[in-house]
Design a protein around this motif. Structure first.
Motif, PDB file in Angstrom:
ATOM      1  N   LEU A  89       8.544   1.130 -11.123  1.00 30.15           N
ATOM      2  CA  LEU A  89       7.265   0.083 -11.106  1.00 30.15           C
ATOM      3  C   LEU A  89       6.703   0.099  -9.893  1.00 30.15           C
ATOM      4  CD1 LEU A  89       5.166  -1.796 -12.299  1.00 30.15           C
ATOM      5  CD2 LEU A  89       7.137  -3.705 -11.911  1.00 30.15           C
ATOM      6  N   VAL A  90       5.511   0.488  -9.704  1.00 33.43           N
ATOM      7  CA  VAL A  90       4.867   0.462  -8.299  1.00 33.43           C
ATOM      8  C   VAL A  90       3.708  -0.610  -8.410  1.00 33.43           C
ATOM      9  CG1 VAL A  90       3.447   1.597  -6.514  1.00 33.43           C
ATOM     10  CG2 VAL A  90       5.447   2.843  -7.393  1.00 33.43           C
ATOM     11  N   VAL A  91       3.564  -1.419  -7.531  1.00 34.20           N
ATOM     12  CA  VAL A  91       2.596  -2.277  -7.606  1.00 34.20           C
ATOM     13  C   VAL A  91       1.584  -2.252  -6.139  1.00 34.20           C
ATOM     14  CG1 VAL A  91       1.779  -4.841  -7.294  1.00 34.20           C
ATOM     15  CG2 VAL A  91       3.605  -3.872  -8.622  1.00 34.20           C
ATOM     16  N   GLU A  92       0.290  -1.845  -6.565  1.00 33.45           N
ATOM     17  CA  GLU A  92      -0.530  -1.671  -5.511  1.00 33.45           C
ATOM     18  C   GLU A  92      -1.347  -2.871  -4.968  1.00 33.45           C
ATOM     19  OE1 GLU A  92      -5.044  -0.146  -5.247  1.00 33.45           O
ATOM     20  OE2 GLU A  92      -3.813   1.483  -5.427  1.00 33.45           O
ATOM     21  N   HIS A  93      -1.399  -3.415  -4.143  1.00 35.53           N
ATOM     22  CA  HIS A  93      -2.304  -4.478  -3.529  1.00 35.53           C
ATOM     23  C   HIS A  93      -3.309  -3.857  -2.890  1.00 35.53           C
ATOM     24  CE1 HIS A  93      -3.830  -8.450  -2.777  1.00 35.53           C
ATOM     25  NE2 HIS A  93      -2.904  -8.830  -3.265  1.00 35.53           N
ATOM     26  N   PRO A  94      -4.805  -4.104  -2.989  1.00 39.27           N
ATOM     27  CA  PRO A  94      -5.907  -3.336  -2.357  1.00 39.27           C
ATOM     28  C   PRO A  94      -6.018  -4.371  -1.321  1.00 39.27           C
ATOM     29  CG  PRO A  94      -6.523  -4.551  -4.646  1.00 39.27           C
ATOM     30  CD  PRO A  94      -4.952  -4.775  -4.324  1.00 39.27           C
ATOM     31  N   THR A  95      -5.744  -5.452  -0.985  1.00 44.86           N
ATOM     32  CA  THR A  95      -6.103  -6.077   0.227  1.00 44.86           C
ATOM     33  C   THR A  95      -5.004  -7.047   0.582  1.00 44.86           C
ATOM     34  OG1 THR A  95      -8.360  -6.756  -0.780  1.00 44.86           O
ATOM     35  CG2 THR A  95      -7.700  -8.091   0.963  1.00 44.86           C
ATOM     36  N   TYR A  96      -4.331  -6.585   1.809  1.00 45.53           N
ATOM     37  CA  TYR A  96      -3.224  -7.136   2.389  1.00 45.53           C
ATOM     38  C   TYR A  96      -3.256  -7.514   3.745  1.00 45.53           C
ATOM     39  CZ  TYR A  96       1.685  -7.897   4.169  1.00 45.53           C
ATOM     40  OH  TYR A  96       2.575  -8.392   4.651  1.00 45.53           O
ATOM     41  N   PRO A  97      -2.958  -8.565   4.102  1.00 49.00           N
ATOM     42  CA  PRO A  97      -2.311  -9.984   3.405  1.00 49.00           C
ATOM     43  C   PRO A  97      -3.397 -10.252   2.365  1.00 49.00           C
ATOM     44  CG  PRO A  97      -2.237 -10.118   5.927  1.00 49.00           C
ATOM     45  CD  PRO A  97      -3.063  -8.932   5.658  1.00 49.00           C
ATOM     46  N   PHE A  98      -2.503 -10.880   1.402  1.00 49.68           N
ATOM     47  CA  PHE A  98      -3.553 -11.290   0.144  1.00 49.68           C
ATOM     48  C   PHE A  98      -4.614 -12.171   0.655  1.00 49.68           C
ATOM     49  CE2 PHE A  98       1.319 -10.791  -1.598  1.00 49.68           C
ATOM     50  CZ  PHE A  98       0.977  -9.467  -1.489  1.00 49.68           C
ATOM     51  N   GLU A  99      -4.202 -13.032   1.506  1.00 52.73           N
ATOM     52  CA  GLU A  99      -5.368 -14.136   1.723  1.00 52.73           C
ATOM     53  C   GLU A  99      -6.427 -13.689   2.089  1.00 52.73           C
ATOM     54  OE1 GLU A  99      -1.499 -15.856   1.415  1.00 52.73           O
ATOM     55  OE2 GLU A  99      -2.280 -14.333   2.868  1.00 52.73           O
ATOM     56  N   ASN A 100      -6.455 -12.172   2.697  1.00 48.45           N
ATOM     57  CA  ASN A 100      -7.801 -11.830   3.135  1.00 48.45           C
ATOM     58  C   ASN A 100      -8.904 -11.552   2.079  1.00 48.45           C
ATOM     59  OD1 ASN A 100      -7.005 -11.698   5.720  1.00 48.45           O
ATOM     60  ND2 ASN A 100      -6.553  -9.731   5.615  1.00 48.45           N
ATOM     61  N   GLY A 101      -8.226 -11.489   0.734  1.00 47.27           N
ATOM     62  CA  GLY A 101      -9.256 -11.098  -0.457  1.00 47.27           C
ATOM     63  C   GLY A 101      -9.576 -12.151  -1.124  1.00 47.27           C
ATOM     64  N   ARG A 102      -8.817 -13.546  -0.865  1.00 51.99           N
ATOM     65  CA  ARG A 102      -9.100 -14.524  -1.739  1.00 51.99           C
ATOM     66  C   ARG A 102     -10.188 -15.642  -1.215  1.00 51.99           C
ATOM     67  NH1 ARG A 102      -3.374 -16.726  -2.618  1.00 51.99           N
ATOM     68  NH2 ARG A 102      -3.264 -14.719  -3.627  1.00 51.99           N
ATOM     69  N   VAL A 103     -11.085 -15.392  -1.713  1.00 52.09           N
ATOM     70  CA  VAL A 103     -12.288 -16.274  -1.584  1.00 52.09           C
ATOM     71  C   VAL A 103     -12.565 -17.015  -3.109  1.00 52.09           C
ATOM     72  CG1 VAL A 103     -14.616 -16.678  -0.869  1.00 52.09           C
ATOM     73  CG2 VAL A 103     -13.047 -15.139   0.544  1.00 52.09           C
TER      74      VAL A 103
END
Length: 375
Positions: free
Chosen positions: A117-131
């Motif tokens: 299982l590979v999980v890609e996160h497209p915006t790391y750190p996560f908070e950078n993309g959470r608006v």
């Protein structure tokens, strides 16, 4: 040969991320493996592979308001369970997404059958993309609780953004970049016309900062006619705001909406330069590896950009850097850059060659597969 299943919101009708997803699937195929994806459209979720399209489940609630942001993800995991009853996979590649009650069991089943299982996160750190709005915060909190049950299953995080140091929440992690499927994009041909066309391609959100471009167009007093072509759908209300701004100021801006394939190629052919995101500072990003710049590079379309991207070459034939802040843009300098690009017939092919070597999905996906031991 490994069998790889991609889990993401993959729309048969296409959307702003379809080119990225297709690039990843194509790269896995070129690396000698079988790429499969659960696709959404035509009233259901389908298992699609090199030679098949098989219905997994219908989506009876898809016309419900907000379905694509909520119930879709429940249906996707239900479809995954059906796929696992039919096929065995060596790797499940999950693009980070909202997860609900049935996700842990579905992913645990894949792992029990031997899948990595590979999980890609497209915006790391996560908070950078959470608006987001306060109303959605309880949903985020619930998703985090569910995801904590999934995390022990993860063999590798693939993170796009800031350096992760090799681990994330106790799991192995690597940094990757957005790639591009170079040969899937039409090669730019410099236009002989005397005017300048600028392509602003994005899902139109405030942090794209194209109001800075429209403001510069309003202040422009040069002799060369300039047209801004905005291509993309609404993100957070910014597109409607920018359309009103353009109409009230009488700007030479064309709002094409969301385009894909040949329609997008046609819009790009009307332009001499691309314009990257101009407002990433609005969400605290000073460095980012955006897909848009890689698409411009692969097309051979010289571009203007603001945020620092370590993969972009410092080559004035290819790109022009502008400040990543709220200062006024110098449109005259951008026009001069575009006119120079028009006269540089060799630049498109050189840009494409650079993209093939440094920005292709093949190199990115090869590294991911190597990290989890799939050769």
């Amino acid at each position: 040969m490994a069998r790889v299943l991609f889990l993401m919101r993959y729309a048969l009708a296409g959307d702003s991320l379809r080119a990225k997803f297709d690039g990843q699937l194509s790269a896995v195929g070129r690396l000698g493996h079988e790429a499969h994806v659960i696709a959404w459209g035509d009233g259901g979720l389908w298992l699609m592979g090199p030679k098949q399209k098989r219905l997994l489940t219908r989506c009876p609630l898809e016309r419900m308001p907000g379905y694509a942001q909520t119930v879709f993800y429940v249906d996707l995991m239900r479809a995954l369970q059906r796929a696992l009853a039919l096929e065995r996979f060596d790797l499940v590649y999950l693009r980070f997404m909202p997860v609900f009650f049935n996700a842990p069991r579905a992913l645990a089943r894949a792992c029990a059958q031997g899948a990595k299982l590979v999980v890609e996160h497209p915006t790391y750190p996560f908070e950078n993309g959470r608006v987001t709005s306060l109303a959605r915060m309880p949903v985020f909190a619930y998703n985090r609780r569910v995801f904590r049950r999934i995390e022990p299953l993860i063999d590798l995080y693939a993170l796009i953004g800031e350096p992760c140091g090799g681990r994330l929440n106790g799991r192995p992690a690597i940094n990757i970049t957005n790639g591009v499927d170079v040969d899937a994009l039409a090669l730019h041909a410099p236009r002989p016309e005397k005017d300048v066309g600028m392509l602003a391609l994005a899902s139109m959100s405030r942090w794209q900062g194209y109001d800075r471009l429209l403001d510069a167009l309003a202040r422009y007093r040069g002799n060369v006619p300039v047209t801004v072509h905005l291509v993309g759908g609404e993100g957070d209300g910014a597109l409607a705001e920018w359309r009103r701004m353009s109409e009230s100021l009488g700007l030479n801006a064309v709002f094409h909406g969301e385009l894909h394939g040949k329609a997008l190629d046609a819009a790009a052919a009307m332009c001499d330069i691309g314009v990257g995101g101009l407002g990433l500072y609005r969400k605290g990003q000073m460095e980012s590896r955006t897909l848009k710049l890689r698409e411009y590079m692969a097309r051979g379309l010289p571009f203007v950009y603001a945020v620092d991207d370590p993969d972009v070459p410092d080559n004035p034939r290819f790109c022009l850097r502008v400040p990543n802040d709220d200062s006024p843009l110098n449109l005259e300098a951008m026009v001069a850059f575009a006119l120079a690009a028009k006269a540089d017939a060799q630049a498109p092919a050189l840009m494409r060659a650079y993209a093939r070597e440094h920005m292709s999905w093949d190199a990115v996906m090869r590294r991911v597969l190597d990290e989890v031991g799939l050769k």
